[in-house]
Design a protein around this motif. Structure first.
Motif, PDB file in Angstrom:
ATOM      1  N   LEU A 100      25.002   4.200  11.550  1.00  0.00           N
ATOM      2  CA  LEU A 100      24.255   3.388  12.627  1.00  0.00           C
ATOM      3  C   LEU A 100      24.993   3.146  13.948  1.00  0.00           C
ATOM      4  CD1 LEU A 100      22.390   0.641  10.504  1.00  0.00           C
ATOM      5  CD2 LEU A 100      21.695   2.696  11.367  1.00  0.00           C
ATOM      6  N   ILE A 101      26.458   2.986  13.880  1.00  0.00           N
ATOM      7  CA  ILE A 101      27.311   2.948  14.875  1.00  0.00           C
ATOM      8  C   ILE A 101      26.926   3.976  15.733  1.00  0.00           C
ATOM      9  CG2 ILE A 101      29.800   2.375  15.390  1.00  0.00           C
ATOM     10  CD1 ILE A 101      29.845   0.504  13.143  1.00  0.00           C
ATOM     11  N   GLY A 102      26.927   3.629  16.922  1.00  0.00           N
ATOM     12  CA  GLY A 102      27.094   4.948  18.107  1.00  0.00           C
ATOM     13  C   GLY A 102      25.457   5.147  18.184  1.00  0.00           C
ATOM     14  N   LEU A 103      24.435   4.708  17.724  1.00  0.00           N
ATOM     15  CA  LEU A 103      23.287   4.951  17.949  1.00  0.00           C
ATOM     16  C   LEU A 103      22.635   4.378  19.656  1.00  0.00           C
ATOM     17  CD1 LEU A 103      21.143   4.450  14.498  1.00  0.00           C
ATOM     18  CD2 LEU A 103      21.793   6.518  15.768  1.00  0.00           C
ATOM     19  N   THR A 104      22.052   5.257  20.252  1.00  0.00           N
ATOM     20  CA  THR A 104      21.435   4.745  21.347  1.00  0.00           C
ATOM     21  C   THR A 104      20.333   3.806  21.198  1.00  0.00           C
ATOM     22  OG1 THR A 104      22.126   6.690  22.732  1.00  0.00           O
ATOM     23  CG2 THR A 104      20.507   5.136  23.745  1.00  0.00           C
ATOM     24  N   VAL A 105      20.450   2.574  21.627  1.00  0.00           N
ATOM     25  CA  VAL A 105      19.117   1.635  21.531  1.00  0.00           C
ATOM     26  C   VAL A 105      18.278   1.442  22.468  1.00  0.00           C
ATOM     27  CG1 VAL A 105      18.704  -0.730  20.887  1.00  0.00           C
ATOM     28  CG2 VAL A 105      20.692   0.304  19.971  1.00  0.00           C
ATOM     29  N   LEU A 153      18.436   8.986  12.723  1.00  0.00           N
ATOM     30  CA  LEU A 153      19.846   9.305  12.723  1.00  0.00           C
ATOM     31  C   LEU A 153      19.949  10.618  13.416  1.00  0.00           C
ATOM     32  CD1 LEU A 153      20.967   8.037   9.266  1.00  0.00           C
ATOM     33  CD2 LEU A 153      21.065   6.827  11.251  1.00  0.00           C
ATOM     34  N   GLU A 154      19.300  11.541  13.194  1.00  0.00           N
ATOM     35  CA  GLU A 154      19.344  12.902  13.596  1.00  0.00           C
ATOM     36  C   GLU A 154      19.373  12.919  14.989  1.00  0.00           C
ATOM     37  OE1 GLU A 154      19.942  15.765  11.635  1.00  0.00           O
ATOM     38  OE2 GLU A 154      19.937  14.179  10.135  1.00  0.00           O
ATOM     39  N   GLY A 155      18.383  12.291  15.626  1.00  0.00           N
ATOM     40  CA  GLY A 155      18.485  12.185  16.951  1.00  0.00           C
ATOM     41  C   GLY A 155      19.264  11.344  17.878  1.00  0.00           C
ATOM     42  N   GLY A 156      19.888  10.481  16.955  1.00  0.00           N
ATOM     43  CA  GLY A 156      20.937   9.296  17.475  1.00  0.00           C
ATOM     44  C   GLY A 156      20.119   8.066  18.185  1.00  0.00           C
ATOM     45  N   ILE A 157      18.723   7.728  17.943  1.00  0.00           N
ATOM     46  CA  ILE A 157      18.312   6.872  18.693  1.00  0.00           C
ATOM     47  C   ILE A 157      17.498   5.700  17.896  1.00  0.00           C
ATOM     48  CG2 ILE A 157      15.932   6.480  20.064  1.00  0.00           C
ATOM     49  CD1 ILE A 157      16.775   9.116  21.342  1.00  0.00           C
ATOM     50  N   MET A 158      17.833   4.550  18.036  1.00  0.00           N
ATOM     51  CA  MET A 158      16.953   3.451  17.672  1.00  0.00           C
ATOM     52  C   MET A 158      16.062   2.818  18.547  1.00  0.00           C
ATOM     53  SD  MET A 158      18.680  -0.128  16.125  1.00  0.00           S
ATOM     54  CE  MET A 158      19.735   0.530  14.683  1.00  0.00           C
ATOM     55  N   LYS A 159      14.910   2.860  17.982  1.00  0.00           N
ATOM     56  CA  LYS A 159      13.839   2.257  18.871  1.00  0.00           C
ATOM     57  C   LYS A 159      13.513   0.778  18.495  1.00  0.00           C
ATOM     58  CE  LYS A 159      11.747   6.380  20.696  1.00  0.00           C
ATOM     59  NZ  LYS A 159      10.790   7.139  20.854  1.00  0.00           N
ATOM     60  N   ILE A 160      13.497  -0.184  19.477  1.00  0.00           N
ATOM     61  CA  ILE A 160      13.193  -1.577  19.283  1.00  0.00           C
ATOM     62  C   ILE A 160      12.204  -2.350  20.114  1.00  0.00           C
ATOM     63  CG2 ILE A 160      15.747  -1.901  18.289  1.00  0.00           C
ATOM     64  CD1 ILE A 160      16.009  -3.561  21.132  1.00  0.00           C
ATOM     65  N   THR A 161      11.741  -3.412  19.851  1.00  0.00           N
ATOM     66  CA  THR A 161      10.795  -4.172  20.475  1.00  0.00           C
ATOM     67  C   THR A 161      11.770  -5.196  20.399  1.00  0.00           C
ATOM     68  OG1 THR A 161       8.900  -3.293  19.580  1.00  0.00           O
ATOM     69  CG2 THR A 161       8.707  -5.158  20.466  1.00  0.00           C
ATOM     70  N   ALA A 162      12.283  -5.531  21.735  1.00  0.00           N
ATOM     71  CA  ALA A 162      12.824  -6.716  22.116  1.00  0.00           C
ATOM     72  C   ALA A 162      12.183  -8.016  22.359  1.00  0.00           C
ATOM     73  CB  ALA A 162      13.704  -6.420  23.548  1.00  0.00           C
ATOM     74  N   LEU A 163      12.540  -9.112  21.507  1.00  0.00           N
ATOM     75  CA  LEU A 163      11.868 -10.371  21.478  1.00  0.00           C
ATOM     76  C   LEU A 163      12.386 -11.076  22.868  1.00  0.00           C
ATOM     77  CD1 LEU A 163      12.912 -11.659  17.810  1.00  0.00           C
ATOM     78  CD2 LEU A 163      10.899 -10.527  18.510  1.00  0.00           C
ATOM     79  N   ASP A 164      11.259 -11.715  23.368  1.00  0.00           N
ATOM     80  CA  ASP A 164      11.771 -12.567  24.570  1.00  0.00           C
ATOM     81  C   ASP A 164      13.121 -13.215  24.480  1.00  0.00           C
ATOM     82  OD1 ASP A 164       9.416 -11.693  25.721  1.00  0.00           O
ATOM     83  OD2 ASP A 164       8.312 -13.681  25.265  1.00  0.00           O
ATOM     84  N   GLY A 165      13.827 -12.840  25.526  1.00  0.00           N
ATOM     85  CA  GLY A 165      15.206 -13.655  25.764  1.00  0.00           C
ATOM     86  C   GLY A 165      16.320 -12.785  25.042  1.00  0.00           C
ATOM     87  N   LEU A 166      16.015 -11.618  24.330  1.00  0.00           N
ATOM     88  CA  LEU A 166      17.057 -10.998  23.801  1.00  0.00           C
ATOM     89  C   LEU A 166      18.133 -10.387  24.499  1.00  0.00           C
ATOM     90  CD1 LEU A 166      17.160 -11.010  20.703  1.00  0.00           C
ATOM     91  CD2 LEU A 166      16.207  -8.907  20.454  1.00  0.00           C
ATOM     92  N   PHE A 167      17.631 -10.056  25.736  1.00  0.00           N
ATOM     93  CA  PHE A 167      18.725  -9.148  26.788  1.00  0.00           C
ATOM     94  C   PHE A 167      18.754 -10.121  27.849  1.00  0.00           C
ATOM     95  CE2 PHE A 167      17.447  -5.941  23.548  1.00  0.00           C
ATOM     96  CZ  PHE A 167      18.679  -5.497  23.390  1.00  0.00           C
TER      97      PHE A 167
END
Length: 168
Positions: A100-105, A153-167
């Motif tokens: 997981l380390i290094g994945l683009t989020v 993992l192959e593509g190096g991407i993690m897709k997320i739905t950010a909760l309000d206030g997370l970022f």
């Protein structure tokens, strides 16, 4: 299969008893998991045959074949033990932290990139993913199904739905 063949599983921290047993700090989800392996490895790839292993207070007490005295066990201190990923059956939706380390989020909705996954903390309830933004700021997101949409993992991407206030 991408990723490293050998994965860090724990470290020999000290000698245990007089018969060459060693005390291992497990870096797996549970110390019991480390006890399931008959063969571990050193970083060099040298196999380590485990004669027996048991859990004691979150540590693993391990008897390694060929290590039969305190002196021999002493030489193994601070050695890191590895597992071969081929020996592990991961459940669906489970991942090795090192993969997981290094994945683009990024945001699932609009593809906005938040940063790269830099670390994983195991809190007990759920894992926490550390995301390092390009400006160097670090954000923490809970590894829960409401937030993590997909991991490629192959593509190096993690897709997320950010909760309000997370970022914020």
């Amino acid at each position: 299969m991408s990723g490293k063949k050998l994965l860090e599983a724990g470290k020999i921290v000290t000698v245990f008893g007089l018969k060459g047993e060693v005390k291992v700090q497990s870096w797996c989800d549970t110390p019991e998991f480390l006890c399931e392996f008959d063969t571990l490895y050193y970083k060099s790839g040298t196999p380590v045959n485990v004669e027996r292993a048991r859990v004691q207070k979150n540590m693993v007490i391990m008897k390694i074949e060929g290590t039969d005295s305190v002196e021999e066990a002493q030489k193994l201190r601070n050695r890191v033990l590895y597992i071969d990923r081929e020996d592990v059956e991961l459940d669906e939706g489970c991942y090795f932290i090192q993969d997981l380390i290094g994945l683009t989020v990024m945001e699932s909705k609009d593809g906005k990139v938040y940063g790269k996954l830099s670390d994983v903390s195991q809190t007990g309830a759920n894992d926490v993913y550390h995301i390092k933004a390009e400006d160097g700021k670090e954000y923490l997101i809970p590894a829960i199904p409401e937030v993590i949409d997909s991991i490629d993992l192959e593509g190096g991407i993690m897709k997320i739905t950010a909760l309000d206030g997370l970022f914020d």
